[in-house]
Design a protein around this motif. Structure first.
Motif, short mmCIF file in Angstrom:
data_model
loop_
_atom_site.label_atom_id
_atom_site.label_comp_id
_atom_site.label_asym_id
_atom_site.label_seq_id
_atom_site.Cartn_x
_atom_site.Cartn_y
_atom_site.Cartn_z
N ILE A 102 32.48 -21.27 -30.43
CA ILE A 102 32.80 -22.32 -30.79
C ILE A 102 33.39 -23.28 -29.78
O ILE A 102 34.26 -22.91 -29.07
N PHE A 103 32.77 -24.46 -29.53
CA PHE A 103 33.31 -25.40 -28.53
C PHE A 103 34.11 -26.22 -29.17
O PHE A 103 34.06 -26.90 -30.20
N GLY A 104 35.58 -26.29 -28.38
CA GLY A 104 36.48 -26.90 -29.21
C GLY A 104 37.56 -26.02 -30.01
O GLY A 104 37.33 -24.94 -29.79
N ASP A 105 38.42 -26.65 -30.68
CA ASP A 105 39.20 -26.03 -31.83
C ASP A 105 38.54 -25.59 -32.89
O ASP A 105 39.13 -24.99 -33.80
N GLY A 106 37.34 -25.88 -33.10
CA GLY A 106 36.62 -25.63 -34.41
C GLY A 106 36.90 -26.70 -35.68
O GLY A 106 36.58 -26.30 -36.71
N GLU A 107 38.04 -27.58 -35.31
CA GLU A 107 38.30 -28.61 -36.60
C GLU A 107 37.15 -29.84 -36.48
O GLU A 107 37.60 -30.77 -37.11
N GLN A 108 36.37 -29.78 -35.52
CA GLN A 108 35.26 -31.00 -35.66
C GLN A 108 34.62 -30.53 -36.92
O GLN A 108 34.24 -29.59 -37.44
N THR A 109 34.19 -31.79 -37.46
CA THR A 109 33.56 -31.67 -39.03
C THR A 109 32.06 -32.15 -38.79
O THR A 109 31.69 -33.03 -38.22
N THR B 113 29.66 -34.69 -47.63
CA THR B 113 30.79 -33.56 -47.57
C THR B 113 31.04 -33.14 -46.23
O THR B 113 30.24 -33.11 -45.50
N SER B 114 32.31 -33.10 -45.77
CA SER B 114 32.62 -33.02 -44.51
C SER B 114 33.11 -31.32 -44.51
O SER B 114 33.97 -30.91 -45.39
N THR B 115 32.67 -30.55 -43.59
CA THR B 115 33.19 -29.45 -43.25
C THR B 115 33.40 -28.82 -41.88
O THR B 115 32.43 -29.36 -41.05
N THR B 116 34.45 -28.28 -41.54
CA THR B 116 34.80 -27.93 -40.09
C THR B 116 33.89 -26.65 -39.78
O THR B 116 33.59 -26.01 -40.70
N VAL B 117 33.70 -26.56 -38.53
CA VAL B 117 33.09 -25.73 -38.07
C VAL B 117 33.76 -24.22 -38.25
O VAL B 117 33.18 -23.26 -38.71
N ASN B 118 35.17 -24.22 -38.21
CA ASN B 118 35.86 -23.19 -38.75
C ASN B 118 35.55 -22.83 -40.04
O ASN B 118 35.31 -21.47 -40.13
N GLU B 119 35.46 -23.56 -40.71
CA GLU B 119 35.47 -23.38 -42.25
C GLU B 119 33.86 -22.68 -42.33
O GLU B 119 33.72 -21.72 -43.15
#
Length: 313
Positions: free
Chosen positions: A200-207, A238-244
């Protein structure tokens, strides 16, 4: 029933559209050079011409078939490749589309449905992006997907060609190539099924706004008879984070959530969600698959394909 040409009909999205067209009884011709498409994706009920959309003979193929509708999905689809080779990107996505439009004109096609991309918007200026959002593409790919929109609108004015332009959000589903067009779902699927670490590039909170390929198919089918003269977002809204996303996939596979976090990549957009209200209103369409259901089907399909490949080797 209609006569339909699908460019890129052996590729990820195009092949799913062809499958539905065949089930509905339409007569379908697939035009694909197999640069990223696969013969294994090709519906046996469709006619097939292995041909590049820049081929000088494309108009002859169209004229011989005389399509009523052209669904144009053949493209160079990699942002990274567009940055490395902008000439090829422009040749395929811009010049190729002009050649398809010339073929539409000469064959008397009634309508073209064009697959554009959310990449035309660039960095979002607001939380939810509608079709009136400013167009500031951040990659050559975004430019090369946006430019044909103008050509299509101008051809429509000049020759009376009907059109519908779709701007897709993040499409996922079975048959997506993790090593080619490589959406994040296909990349995670490939790594999880191979028991490799997911990056995961970054913190994974990008949506991101993930849309299942079956919903893309239904939008294209609806556009055969509706939505003419319009540009529409096709998304889940719908917005989903990469972590989710990864956590859900891990849960479905019974695997631990243990990604490797990497530095953010320059140019990556933090958040992206497309407003799909125009498509809902004008097409009578709505996404029918939740992310959970779409991921379940995608993972099941790819697990089956992996077993089949292993059995054949």
């Amino acid at each position: 029933m209609s006569k339909v040409i699908v460019t890129g009909g052996a590729g990820f999205i195009g092949s799913h559209i062809v499958d539905k067209l065949i089930r509905l009884g339409h007569q379908v011709l697939v035009v694909d050079n197999l640069s990223t498409g696969r013969l294994s994706n090709l519906n046996q009920g469709a006619l097939f011409r292995r041909m590049d959309i820049n081929d000088d003979r494309l108009s002859d193929v169209f004229t011989a078939f005389r399509p009523e509708v052209v669904i144009h999905h053949a493209a160079q689809v990699s942002v990274a490749h567009s940055m490395k080779n902008p000439l090829l990107d422009a040749k395929v996505n811009i010049m190729g589309t002009i050649n398809v439009l010339e073929a539409c004109q000469r064959s008397g096609a009634g309508k073209i449905i064009y697959a554009s991309s959310a990449a035309v918007y660039g960095k979002p200026e607001r939380a939810v992006i509608d079709e009136d959002h400013a167009l500031n593409p951040m990659s050559f790919y975004g430019i090369s997907k946006h430019t044909p929109e103008h050509y299509i609108e101008t051809y429509a004015e000049l020759i009376g060609l009907e059109y519908t332009i779709f701007r897709y959000s993040n499409v996922y589903g079975g048959r997506q190539d993790a090593h080619g067009e490589g959406g994040v779902v296909s990349i995670f699927t490939d790594r999880l099924l191979s028991n490799e670490k997911c990056l995961i590039f970054g913190d994974g909170e990008q949506t991101r706004d993930f849309i299942y390929v079956k919903d893309i198919v239904e939008a294209n089918i609806a556009a055969m008879t509706r939505g003419s003269g319009l540009i529409m977002n096709i998304s889940n809204n719908t917005s989903t984070t990469v972590n989710e996303l990864l956590r859900t996939m891990c849960e479905l596979l019974g695997k631990p959530f243990s990604p490797t976090y990497m530095p953010s990549r320059p140019g990556d957009i933090k958040d992206s969600m497309l407003d799909n209200s125009r498509a809902r209103r004008e097409l009578g369409w709505a996404p029918g698959c939740t992310l959970q259901v779409g991921l379940e089907e995608t993972l099941h399909y790819e697990q089956l394909q992996k077993r089949l490949r292993k059995g054949a080797s």
